[in-house]
Design a protein around this motif. Structure first.
Motif, PDB file in Angstrom:
ATOM      1  N   ALA A  91       4.028  27.579  55.183  1.00 54.84           N
ATOM      2  CA  ALA A  91       4.553  26.340  54.599  1.00 54.84           C
ATOM      3  C   ALA A  91       5.880  25.919  55.216  1.00 54.84           C
ATOM      4  N   TYR A  92       6.747  26.867  55.547  1.00 56.13           N
ATOM      5  CA  TYR A  92       8.067  26.495  56.075  1.00 56.13           C
ATOM      6  C   TYR A  92       8.003  25.879  57.471  1.00 56.13           C
ATOM      7  N   ALA A  93       6.866  26.019  58.164  1.00 57.23           N
ATOM      8  CA  ALA A  93       6.716  25.429  59.498  1.00 57.23           C
ATOM      9  C   ALA A  93       6.337  23.950  59.439  1.00 57.23           C
ATOM     10  N   VAL A  94       5.875  23.488  58.275  1.00 54.82           N
ATOM     11  CA  VAL A  94       5.440  22.094  58.123  1.00 54.82           C
ATOM     12  C   VAL A  94       6.669  21.239  57.831  1.00 54.82           C
ATOM     13  N   ILE A  95       6.960  20.331  58.754  1.00 57.74           N
ATOM     14  CA  ILE A  95       8.139  19.471  58.669  1.00 57.74           C
ATOM     15  C   ILE A  95       7.906  18.296  57.725  1.00 57.74           C
ATOM     16  N   ARG A  96       6.707  17.738  57.806  1.00 53.28           N
ATOM     17  CA  ARG A  96       6.363  16.600  56.956  1.00 53.28           C
ATOM     18  C   ARG A  96       4.853  16.470  56.876  1.00 53.28           C
ATOM     19  N   VAL A  97       4.410  15.747  55.852  1.00 51.02           N
ATOM     20  CA  VAL A  97       2.990  15.485  55.613  1.00 51.02           C
ATOM     21  C   VAL A  97       2.851  13.998  55.348  1.00 51.02           C
ATOM     22  N   ASP A  98       1.945  13.353  56.077  1.00 52.06           N
ATOM     23  CA  ASP A  98       1.721  11.911  55.943  1.00 52.06           C
ATOM     24  C   ASP A  98       0.249  11.617  55.722  1.00 52.06           C
ATOM     25  N   PRO A  99      -0.063  10.584  54.956  1.00 51.30           N
ATOM     26  CA  PRO A  99      -1.455  10.156  54.846  1.00 51.30           C
ATOM     27  C   PRO A  99      -1.916   9.563  56.173  1.00 51.30           C
ATOM     28  N   LEU A 100      -3.209   9.664  56.428  1.00 46.62           N
ATOM     29  CA  LEU A 100      -3.805   9.059  57.622  1.00 46.62           C
ATOM     30  C   LEU A 100      -4.811   8.001  57.182  1.00 46.62           C
ATOM     31  N   PRO A 101      -4.337   6.798  56.878  1.00 49.33           N
ATOM     32  CA  PRO A 101      -5.258   5.742  56.441  1.00 49.33           C
ATOM     33  C   PRO A 101      -6.140   5.265  57.597  1.00 49.33           C
ATOM     34  N   LEU A 102      -7.268   4.704  57.216  1.00 48.23           N
ATOM     35  CA  LEU A 102      -8.190   4.147  58.209  1.00 48.23           C
ATOM     36  C   LEU A 102      -7.899   2.674  58.445  1.00 48.23           C
ATOM     37  N   GLY A 103      -7.990   2.280  59.705  1.00 50.30           N
ATOM     38  CA  GLY A 103      -7.930   0.873  60.037  1.00 50.30           C
ATOM     39  C   GLY A 103      -9.314   0.258  59.884  1.00 50.30           C
ATOM     40  N   ASP A 104      -9.415  -1.045  60.060  1.00 41.47           N
ATOM     41  CA  ASP A 104     -10.695  -1.742  59.937  1.00 41.47           C
ATOM     42  C   ASP A 104     -11.721  -1.250  60.950  1.00 41.47           C
ATOM     43  N   ASP A 105     -11.248  -0.677  62.056  1.00 40.61           N
ATOM     44  CA  ASP A 105     -12.139  -0.190  63.110  1.00 40.61           C
ATOM     45  C   ASP A 105     -12.626   1.243  62.866  1.00 40.61           C
ATOM     46  N   GLY A 106     -12.240   1.844  61.728  1.00 40.87           N
ATOM     47  CA  GLY A 106     -12.655   3.206  61.422  1.00 40.87           C
ATOM     48  C   GLY A 106     -11.776   4.271  62.050  1.00 40.87           C
ATOM     49  N   LEU A 107     -10.763   3.844  62.805  1.00 47.41           N
ATOM     50  CA  LEU A 107      -9.830   4.784  63.420  1.00 47.41           C
ATOM     51  C   LEU A 107      -8.604   4.937  62.524  1.00 47.41           C
ATOM     52  N   HIS A 108      -7.983   6.079  62.606  1.00 44.10           N
ATOM     53  CA  HIS A 108      -6.825   6.342  61.764  1.00 44.10           C
ATOM     54  C   HIS A 108      -5.569   5.673  62.303  1.00 44.10           C
ATOM     55  N   ILE A 109      -4.753   5.224  61.383  1.00 43.47           N
ATOM     56  CA  ILE A 109      -3.480   4.600  61.730  1.00 43.47           C
ATOM     57  C   ILE A 109      -2.431   5.705  61.724  1.00 43.47           C
ATOM     58  N   MET A 110      -1.859   5.955  62.898  1.00 43.44           N
ATOM     59  CA  MET A 110      -0.910   7.049  63.034  1.00 43.44           C
ATOM     60  C   MET A 110       0.474   6.649  62.509  1.00 43.44           C
ATOM     61  N   PRO A 111       1.157   7.585  61.844  1.00 45.96           N
ATOM     62  CA  PRO A 111       2.533   7.307  61.422  1.00 45.96           C
ATOM     63  C   PRO A 111       3.427   7.027  62.625  1.00 45.96           C
ATOM     64  N   ALA A 112       4.459   6.251  62.421  1.00 45.83           N
ATOM     65  CA  ALA A 112       5.333   5.829  63.519  1.00 45.83           C
ATOM     66  C   ALA A 112       5.964   7.001  64.261  1.00 45.83           C
ATOM     67  N   HIS A 113       6.267   8.090  63.573  1.00 49.20           N
ATOM     68  CA  HIS A 113       6.935   9.209  64.230  1.00 49.20           C
ATOM     69  C   HIS A 113       6.059   9.929  65.238  1.00 49.20           C
ATOM     70  N   VAL A 114       4.740   9.723  65.209  1.00 51.53           N
ATOM     71  CA  VAL A 114       3.853  10.404  66.146  1.00 51.53           C
ATOM     72  C   VAL A 114       4.084   9.925  67.577  1.00 51.53           C
ATOM     73  N   ALA A 115       4.195   8.625  67.758  1.00 47.66           N
ATOM     74  CA  ALA A 115       4.346   8.080  69.116  1.00 47.66           C
ATOM     75  C   ALA A 115       5.615   8.591  69.788  1.00 47.66           C
ATOM     76  N   GLY A 116       6.697   8.607  69.042  1.00 45.17           N
ATOM     77  CA  GLY A 116       7.949   9.073  69.617  1.00 45.17           C
ATOM     78  C   GLY A 116       8.141  10.560  69.468  1.00 45.17           C
ATOM     79  N   GLU A 117       7.296  11.190  68.680  1.00 41.32           N
ATOM     80  CA  GLU A 117       7.349  12.611  68.362  1.00 41.32           C
ATOM     81  C   GLU A 117       8.683  12.999  67.739  1.00 41.32           C
ATOM     82  N   GLY A 118       9.411  11.996  67.222  1.00 41.89           N
ATOM     83  CA  GLY A 118      10.608  12.308  66.453  1.00 41.89           C
ATOM     84  C   GLY A 118      10.242  12.483  65.009  1.00 41.89           C
ATOM     85  N   VAL A 119      11.019  13.197  64.279  1.00 41.03           N
ATOM     86  CA  VAL A 119      10.701  13.439  62.877  1.00 41.03           C
ATOM     87  C   VAL A 119      11.779  12.770  62.098  1.00 41.03           C
TER      88      VAL A 119
END
Length: 119
Positions: A91-119
């Motif tokens: 548990a201590y290794a997990v920095i954050r937990v975010d929902p992964l909602p689906l877009g209209d195309d059936g693909l998941h919408i990634m949280p903003a921090h994923v692209a920059g890999e900043g937390v």
């Protein structure tokens, strides 16, 4: 801290992990013998290949420095190196937990921090 790594799981799997203080992976992870992770750059393709259309998913952002020697970088899709954890996520290794909602195309919408890999 090294760049975070990411794992997609069902909300019920994470709830059980919180009660235990550790996440042992999905049934597929357990069958493969390790927990599958992706880097931020790899995550959208991993989600599209393995989780398209799945609802109720969460994205775990994990500090790889807290995974110890059980974390191995191994060649997989197209020869890319993917992080595989041969043990539980504590548990201590997990920095954050975010929902992964689906877009209209059936693909998941990634949280903003994923692209920059900043937390």
């Amino acid at each position: 801290m090294a760049s975070p790594i990411f794992h997609m799981c069902r909300a019920d799997e994470w709830q059980a992990a919180q009660a235990n203080g550790r996440y042992d992976g999905s049934s597929q992870d357990r069958a493969d013998g390790f927990i599958h992770f992706s880097t931020g750059a790899q995550l959208p393709e991993s989600a599209a290949r393995h989780r398209t259309g799945q609802t109720g998913l969460l994205l775990l952002t994990v500090d790889p420095d807290k995974c110890g020697e059980a974390l191995k970088w191994e060649a997989s899709r197209g020869g890319q190196l993917f992080p595989h954890l041969y043990g539980p996520v504590l548990a201590y290794a997990v920095i954050r937990v975010d929902p992964l909602p689906l877009g209209d195309d059936g693909l998941h919408i990634m949280p903003a921090h994923v692209a920059g890999e900043g937390v």
